[in-house]
Design an enzyme around this catalytic site. Structure first.
Site, PDB file in Angstrom:
ATOM      1  N   GLY A 215       0.814  -1.213   0.000  1.00  0.00           N
ATOM      2  CA  GLY A 215       0.000   0.000   0.000  1.00  0.00           C
ATOM      3  C   GLY A 215       0.848   1.264   0.000  1.00  0.00           C
ATOM      4  O   GLY A 215       1.855   1.361  -0.718  1.00  0.00           O
ATOM      5  N   ILE A 216       0.439   2.212   0.822  1.00  0.00           N
ATOM      6  CA  ILE A 216       1.158   3.489   0.898  1.00  0.00           C
ATOM      7  C   ILE A 216       2.593   3.265   1.367  1.00  0.00           C
ATOM      8  O   ILE A 216       3.537   3.897   0.880  1.00  0.00           O
ATOM      9  CB  ILE A 216       0.404   4.450   1.838  1.00  0.00           C
ATOM     10  CG1 ILE A 216      -0.928   4.865   1.190  1.00  0.00           C
ATOM     11  CG2 ILE A 216       1.246   5.674   2.173  1.00  0.00           C
ATOM     12  CD1 ILE A 216      -1.840   5.675   2.105  1.00  0.00           C
TER      13      ILE A 216
ATOM     14  N   ASP B 263       4.823  -6.308  15.471  1.00  0.00           N
ATOM     15  CA  ASP B 263       3.616  -5.498  15.684  1.00  0.00           C
ATOM     16  C   ASP B 263       4.050  -4.173  16.311  1.00  0.00           C
ATOM     17  O   ASP B 263       4.639  -4.168  17.405  1.00  0.00           O
ATOM     18  CB  ASP B 263       2.695  -6.279  16.631  1.00  0.00           C
ATOM     19  CG  ASP B 263       1.406  -5.525  16.961  1.00  0.00           C
ATOM     20  OD1 ASP B 263       1.325  -4.315  16.717  1.00  0.00           O
ATOM     21  OD2 ASP B 263       0.495  -6.188  17.486  1.00  0.00           O
TER      22      ASP B 263
ATOM     23  N   TYR C 189     -11.010   5.542  14.320  1.00  0.00           N
ATOM     24  CA  TYR C 189      -9.827   5.842  13.494  1.00  0.00           C
ATOM     25  C   TYR C 189      -9.453   7.330  13.551  1.00  0.00           C
ATOM     26  O   TYR C 189      -8.290   7.664  13.816  1.00  0.00           O
ATOM     27  CB  TYR C 189     -10.141   5.425  12.056  1.00  0.00           C
ATOM     28  CG  TYR C 189      -9.061   5.638  11.038  1.00  0.00           C
ATOM     29  CD1 TYR C 189      -7.939   4.819  10.982  1.00  0.00           C
ATOM     30  CD2 TYR C 189      -9.183   6.649  10.073  1.00  0.00           C
ATOM     31  CE1 TYR C 189      -6.966   4.995   9.998  1.00  0.00           C
ATOM     32  CE2 TYR C 189      -8.213   6.824   9.092  1.00  0.00           C
ATOM     33  CZ  TYR C 189      -7.111   6.000   9.059  1.00  0.00           C
ATOM     34  OH  TYR C 189      -6.149   6.178   8.088  1.00  0.00           O
TER      35      TYR C 189
ATOM     36  N   PRO D  97      -2.503  11.706   4.006  1.00  0.00           N
ATOM     37  CA  PRO D  97      -3.034  11.314   2.692  1.00  0.00           C
ATOM     38  C   PRO D  97      -4.553  11.435   2.661  1.00  0.00           C
ATOM     39  O   PRO D  97      -5.230  11.273   3.680  1.00  0.00           O
ATOM     40  CB  PRO D  97      -2.623   9.834   2.554  1.00  0.00           C
ATOM     41  CG  PRO D  97      -1.594   9.596   3.615  1.00  0.00           C
ATOM     42  CD  PRO D  97      -1.913  10.557   4.720  1.00  0.00           C
ATOM     43  N   GLY D  98      -5.068  11.700   1.455  1.00  0.00           N
ATOM     44  CA  GLY D  98      -6.508  11.563   1.219  1.00  0.00           C
ATOM     45  C   GLY D  98      -6.796  10.104   0.896  1.00  0.00           C
ATOM     46  O   GLY D  98      -5.983   9.217   1.168  1.00  0.00           O
ATOM     47  N   ILE D  99      -7.968   9.863   0.316  1.00  0.00           N
ATOM     48  CA  ILE D  99      -8.346   8.485  -0.013  1.00  0.00           C
ATOM     49  C   ILE D  99      -7.437   7.946  -1.121  1.00  0.00           C
ATOM     50  O   ILE D  99      -7.303   8.553  -2.181  1.00  0.00           O
ATOM     51  CB  ILE D  99      -9.807   8.446  -0.499  1.00  0.00           C
ATOM     52  CG1 ILE D  99     -10.758   8.789   0.645  1.00  0.00           C
ATOM     53  CG2 ILE D  99     -10.134   7.077  -1.097  1.00  0.00           C
ATOM     54  CD1 ILE D  99     -11.011   7.681   1.617  1.00  0.00           C
TER      55      ILE D  99
ATOM     56  N   THR E 190      -5.946   1.486  -1.539  1.00  0.00           N
ATOM     57  CA  THR E 190      -5.139   0.383  -1.000  1.00  0.00           C
ATOM     58  C   THR E 190      -6.090  -0.661  -0.416  1.00  0.00           C
ATOM     59  O   THR E 190      -7.309  -0.449  -0.379  1.00  0.00           O
ATOM     60  CB  THR E 190      -4.213   0.897   0.118  1.00  0.00           C
ATOM     61  OG1 THR E 190      -5.050   1.386   1.166  1.00  0.00           O
ATOM     62  CG2 THR E 190      -3.286   1.998  -0.372  1.00  0.00           C
TER      63      THR E 190
END
Ligand code: NAD
Length: 259
Positions: A16-17, A64, A155, A185-187, A190
């Protein structure tokens, strides 16, 4: 100045990001310690792609981020393998979506454990390992860290808090030569967002394509941002050119919010 390439730690840097960030930093000459926790395949693929397209070295470390020991392991791996630490990106994140009437305490706790406490431990380990040499810390918050959205009662508060933590760290670490900035970040499409859209679609009976179109229509550019866009912003914040930028929150969201 320590010998060799500059070195970055990227938590959740395998997909992802985070993959966009690891790859951008590698293109800008950083060797990278890539943290991963459950998706080893993605992390291995990202490291392989970096190896094929750049001369950067990578090391995968499992853990983790909600566990304090993970940040210590990531910092120790950077120093043992590469001999230095220049940049630390707290990217690993977790989203639980649901109305405040339905979210559970465990979901709220997990958001705060990963998004806030994980960042806290990351900042501590990064600052200790960077020492006198200073460095760059970049935290990945969210557009949901600067404006409220429905269903983000677990969140969004954790992402708001991440920005506050970054500001305190910038104040405390500036004179040690460490900059601390936050990227919001925006949408971005991912796994995290695809899961959220699927859940939203099931509740509202709106096709995912329509949800995507509505989100895209909010952007000033007519296009959603990508992991590479976030990676480029982080690479700039990690560069010598951004030495006077600290304590800031920078949106990479195609102008959905203006401030
Ligand atoms: P993703 O789910 O694809 O990736 C999240 C990464 O974090 C994965 O590599 C995962 O293994 C790692 N991770 C999750 N929990 C972890 C834990 N406890 N310990 C260690 N690693 C853990 O999501 P993404 O969209 O790439 O999100 C990356 C970051 O960007 C997150 O902090 C997220 O909140 C933030 N963000 C995402 C978006 C978006 O639209 N995708 C928007 C704003 C902010």
């Amino acid at each position: 100045m320590a010998a060799g390439n500059p070195v970055a730690v990227v938590t959740g840097g395998g997909r992802g990001i985070g993959a966009g960030i690891s790859t951008a930093l590698a293109r800008h000459g950083f060797d990278a310690v890539i943290g991963w926790t459950s998706d080893e395949d993605s992390a291995v693929k990202t490291a392989a792609r970096i190896g094929e397209t750049t001369s950067a070295r990578t090391l995968l470390v499992r853990g983790d981020v909600a566990d304090e020991q993970t940040s210590k392991d990531l910092a120790a791996a950077a120093l043992a393998e590469f001999g230095r630490l220049d940049c630390w990106v707290n990217n690993a994140g977790y989203m639980a979506a649901g109305s405040i009437l339905e979210l559970t305490g465990d979901q709220v706790r997990r958001c705060f454990e990963i998004n806030l406490l994980g960042t806290f431990y990351g900042i501590q380990s990064a600052a200790a390992a960077m020492g006198e040499a200073g460095g760059r810390i970049v935290n990945i918050s969210s557009e949901a860290g600067i404006r409220a959205w429905p269903l983000y009662g677990a969140y969004a508060p954790s992402k708001f808090a991440q920005i506050g933590l970054g500001q305190v760290a910038a104040l405390e670490l500036g004179r040690r030569g460490i900059t601390v900035n936050t990227v919001c970040p925006g949408i971005i499409e991912t796994d995290m967002v695809l899961d959220k859209w699927a859940a939203e679609s099931a509740v509202t009976q709106t096709p995912v394509a329509d949800i995507r179109a509505a989100v895209t229509a909010e952007t000033l550019t007519g296009a959603l941002c990508t992991p590479e866009d976030v990676g480029d912003a982080v690479a700039w914040l990690a560069s010598a050119s951004a030495g006077s930028v600290t304590g800031q929150s920078i949106c990479v969201n195609a102008g959905v919010t203006l401030h």
